[in-house]
Structures are given as C-alpha cells and as structure tokens.
Design a protein around this motif. Sequence first.
Motif: not given
Lengths: 602, 196
Positions: A241, A245, A248, A253-256, A279-282, A285, A289
């Motif tokens: 998983a 992510m 991506f 361009g995602t922000s996981f 923005q906002g991703g960590s 995280l 995982l």
Amino acid sequence: MAHAVASHHEDAHAHAPQSFLFKYIFSKDHKVIGIQYYLTAMFMALIAGALAMMVRLQLGWPTASWPMLEKIFPQSFAGGIMEPGFYTMLFTMHGTIMVFFVLSTAPVSGFGNLLIPLQVGARDMAFPFLNGLSFWTFFVGCIVILTSFFVGAGAAAGGWTSYPPLSALKGAVPGSETGQTFWIIGMVFFIASFTMGGLNFVTTILNLRTKGLSLLRMPLTLWAMFLVAVLGLLAFPALTAASLMLVFDRHFGTSFFLPAGIVLNNIPMVDGQGHSLHQGGSPLLWQHLFWFLGHPEVYILMLPALGFTSDIMSCFARKAIFGYKSMVGAMIAIATLSFVVWGHHMFISGMSPYLGMAFAVGTILIAVPSAVKVFNWLATLWQSRIQYKTPMLWALGVVSLFISGGLSGIWLGQSAVDIQLHDTYFVVAHFHLIMAGAALFGVFGATSFWFPKMFGRLMNDGLGKVHFWFTFVAYYCTFFPMHYVGIAGHMRRIYTLTEYKYLANLQPINQLITVSAFVLGASQLVFFVNFFWSALKGQPAGENPWGANGLEWTTPSPPPHGNWPGAIPEVHRWPYDYSVPDAPADHILQTDPAPIGEKKGH
Amino acid sequence: MPIDFLEAKRARHSGGAPALAADPARFGLWAFLGTVTMLFIGFTSAYILRRTSADWAPLAAPSLLWLNTAALLASSATLESARRRQTEASLTVLLRLVLATGLLGLLFAGGQLLAWRQLAAQGVFLASNPHSSFFYVLTGVHGLHLLGGLVWFAVVLARVRQLGHVPRHDVLGLFATYWHFLALLWLYLLLLLFVF
C-alpha cells in the motif's frame, strides 16, 4: 465425474518432466525451486557483500584515494576518491538486497521450499505452478534491482527504508530518480513472489500433512516456516500500500507523504502562483506503514534460523529438544508481538511519550519468549554428548549471536535510552548481530545439515569448520566494536567521520572493523569452494547421514520426483526421540511405530 | 508406476490426520483474501490519518457509484444462484448465470471508469485533493482485483464449456467466495470514502 477429472490431473503431474528446460529451469518441483532460490540468493549475497566491503573501505580510510577503484568506477571514484552519492547508494542497496533478496530468500524461500513437503510428508507443495511462478517473479525482481545500478544517476540512495521526502521527490538526490523507481518496482515483484510462496507454505503445512503428523509433532523448523509465512502474508501488504502511494507521490503529483513548504535544492516547490505543489502529506505515515512491515520482516529473517538451530542442536546433542511446547509457544509469542512494536523504530520521530511507552513495553516483552528459547537451548545442551560437526557449530553460533544481539535489543527498546542511541553504530551492531548474523549463521547451518537433501552429498567437514571459525571470529570482531563507537556518538550512514573532531579519535577502531570485515568477506570464499566442490565431488551422503529423525531422512538423498519412491510414510512420533532409554538405536525415526519414546502429550 | 500426488489428502479424508480445511485450494484462497484484507487495512490506516490534515476537502460521491454498486451486487446474486444450483441445474442455465455475472462485473468496471471520467470533467483529478487521491487509488486497486477476478471468470467459463460440466474442486464455489469478497470490499470502501 469429479473423479475422472481428478485422475487426469494426477497423470499430468505424476511423471517427472524429462526435458532440461522443464526439469531444472521452469520446474514445478519444490526441491528444484528451493535450490533455484538458494543459488539466486547466493549470487545476490555476493553483490550485497561487495557493496558492504566498499562501505567499510570508505569508513576505514575516509579521505584515501583508490586509483584502482577509479579504473572500475571512473565516475564514482573521480580522482580515486569515493563520491558521497555513491556511498549512500552503497549502504542503501547493501541493506535492501541483504534484507529482502538474501536473508529473506535463502532461509525462507530456499529452505522452506526444499524442506516443507519433505517434512510434512507430501509429494510437493499444495500449488506447484504457483510455486514456480513465485520463483520467476522473484527472479525478475532481482533483475530489476540489479539493473537499477546502471540506470541514469544510479541505484536508490535514500536508505533501505526509503523514507520520504528523499524517496518521494525525484530531484532530492541522484538516486531518487530512476534508481528509486526501480527500487519500488523490484520490491513489488519481491512482495508478489513472497506472497505466492507464503500461500503455498501455510496451505501445505496445514493441509498436506501426512497421516499421524499432528501440529505438535512437527519439527520446529516447520513451525518457524509456518509462522514466517503468516507474518509475510499479513505484514507485506502494508508496504505494498505504501509503495503504491509513493509511486503516486513521485509520478502523479499526489501528497500522501509530502507536506507543504518543501524546499528542494534551495528552490521552493511552488507552482506559477506561488502555491505549494504538495501539501498536507505526512512523511511519518510512510514510516508507520514501512515499519509495520519492517518489524515483522526482521522476524521473517530470524525465525527460520531459530527453527534450524533447534533441530540441528537436538540431533548433534543426541537429546530431545528441551521444552518443545514452550519453544512453539515462544515462536508464536515472538511472531505475535512483532506486529505491535513497530513504533520502536520511530521513537525520535516526534511520538507521544505515552505511545512510545506502549511500544517500549511491547518491545521489551519480546525478551521473555526469547529468553525461553535460549534457556531451552542451554538445557538441551546440558549434560549431552555434543558432536561438534559443522552444522552444530553454526547452531551454537546462532545461540551466541542471539544472546549478544538480543541483550542490546533490551537497551534499544527503551525509548529514553534509544534517544541517545538512535541512528548510531550501536543500532548497526545490534541488528547485524541478531537479525543479519543469526539469520546468516542459520542459513550456513541449514546448508551443511540439509546439503544431502539438495545434492545427495555431504559438505566437507574440515573446510566447513575452517569457514565457521573464521566467520565466527571475524563476525564478532566486525560488529562487536560497533557498540563502542556507537555509544561514543558515531552516527549511521555518515560519509566522513573524521570531519567531526569528537569522533576523529575513533578512527583506529573503524580501521580494525574494516580489516575484520575484509577477513569476514574473504572467509566466505571457503564456503563457496566447499559448496560447489561438495555438490559435485563430495562424499555420497546416503539416506540419513546424521542419524536424524525427521521425515526428510526417510527418503534417498537427493529425494526423487515425488519425494518418496514408494508410498508416503506415516508418522508415529515427534522428531526428537534421541537417546531414548531401552531403544535399540540412539535415535527413533518419526516413522517408527515402536511403542517407546515420545513423551506423553506429543 | 505413476505417483499418486493426492494420496495424503485422500488418506486424511478416510480418517487420517485432522486437517483445518478439507480443500487446500479453498484454504489457499482464504489466505489470499487475508493478505488482500491487510492491504486495504494499510490503506485505511493511511486514509484515517490523512483525513485529519487541514487541506482535506470532502468530495461528493458521484451518483453513478450507486448504480455501479447495484450492478456489482446483482452479479454476486447471479453467481450465488449458480453456485447453489450447480448440482441440479442444467449446464445451459449455469452458463447463463455465470455469463450474467461476468457481464454485470464488466458493467461495474465500466461504470467505475465512467465515474472517473465524470469527476475528471468536473476538474477533480488524482492530485486535486487528498480525498480525490484516495478515491482514485482505492477504486483503482479494487478495480484491479476485480479485473483479476474477471480473468479467472473467463478461465472458469472456458473450462466449463470444454468439460461439459462444472470441474472438480468446486471451482464455482471458490470463484463465488472471491467475487462476494470483492462485493463486500466495495461496500466497505463506499462507507469509508463517503459515509464515515
């Protein structure tokens, strides 16, 4: 109707394939697949070992010039001095290849495939086609990982843990470009292969046991393989998983995992209007995982070695394993606890102290089942007539490393102590002794013990002992001093230690470690010579050269296609009936129906 | 003499060692579903954590999803009906039911694609906001498992036609277990993404 179809299936499988291609390359026979896994892992170990040698070279003589290496790697050793980026790639790929492609593969996929059907009394694994597919998926993963050294700016260089943002931003370091992409693809192939293997393991062990082989009559190796497969099936999906992510985040361009306000090489990552691209991703995280897999993963490496050790020790002490049921219980406890302690890798990541406390308590709890195992091994040895054959030496080596590496685990598991020791060489010492060392020694022990079932011959005992003693002494000389430099503050993954005044005086110890590492590396040549010479020219082993009890010793060496020439044997006892009073021989095979031996309750 | 590769299994059926599941294939399938479940637990934990961040902008569910859901549930129903009647119903009836399952499954997959297109037309893309990222990734991963199921479905169908009967191993039963699992997984994802 159903029966007609079933017999059609059997006919298709019953005759051994004759062509070389299907007998040895695209085989569905678990023994061939096991050896394929083993040999591939051996090749990967050569690569990963060579990487480690270069890491040590840099740490021993950080500013020295190596004109010879410049000839081999003209770009990475420009002017004879190792590039910092090359160094980070070395330790990243050393860790990745060793953890996944060597020390998960050789004991689990190699010996698991070789031994499980032989020890449960089955003709093959439950799903032979899936098994062959699993190997070739793994093989592609190896190719991808090895290819990554030759793409663009080189292989991944963000550490074997691939923490974002280093792994998530293509421009972060040279290795974050194509190399990191290949790292992810290679890992996906590895996980897919390990999952197929794990499905085969659990199903074969639970469903294909021969008549009489109850769970509590299984050899401890089999228990270890079962637990390892369960760990793999439940833990690896977290990394799947996370990897998805990460892909991506890297490419779409995602922000996981990426927060706002990233500055990459002094340039803020913003779009035309000055809005942050992410923005906002960590990043934390990913760590959660990754370590949700990562911690069970170290037990995937460890548990087979613990199983091998128990079986080998019982055989060469000519004595039943002490506390069989507590051994099983301890392994189950270790495997269960491994799912609730991942946070101890992240104590300094800004964790609530209360959560840290919970992880610390869970971690230190693992000392209890571990101590049970050590106690049982010592009790097995107590007052026994030990035969110091090569496999036994490796088993004793595992116990030694398990103790010395385990003790430092108790230090590191305490969050307060870990704040000082985190990311220092103390940690490197700890995991090389317990996880890497015990797994490696377990593999060597298993190799010399079950070699007859691989090639029908015995390994040379003299060469085996030379290999053991050089490896044992060099291993401790390499990794034990790392505790001292770690406590003194020597950090992991550092390129030039001597730039820090307070660490510069540790340099002589680093040189000792490096020289020991070279001796350790060179000693492995003895093993390679012994392995290939014995496979071709070794003394024929016969069915049961060690006088052992397991089902695998009731069939010729190497076992034929289908594992037993006649009917599948039935089991009447556990495999630990050694030196039973009043028995006609000093060991009683698992297939022996005589009403003696096997304590009540088994 | 050919070796009997299934003798251990038979010995157990006639009073040998106890087995946890009579059929290795069924046990293996459940183990696989276990590992798929863990995959989605991994995504769920990421989702729950990510949802707490300030930039979270909830997405309205495209209404097409409810139609898709109906198609998927209907496909589960036709398959279950085939599975229950596999001993008494005629091959023609079974084939029709299984074919209906496959077509409804394809309808679902096509509908999901259409839902993606609708969102994209509204300017909601993969990287637009965290909720849309999770929506695309989770529906995508679920869709991949579904497509894998459809490939298996095609194999089962071809095999049934070739043999003229449902093969051994309760293939329909195994396939139904997988398919129902995917339907339940989809209901779970709907709840996770748009209800909770």
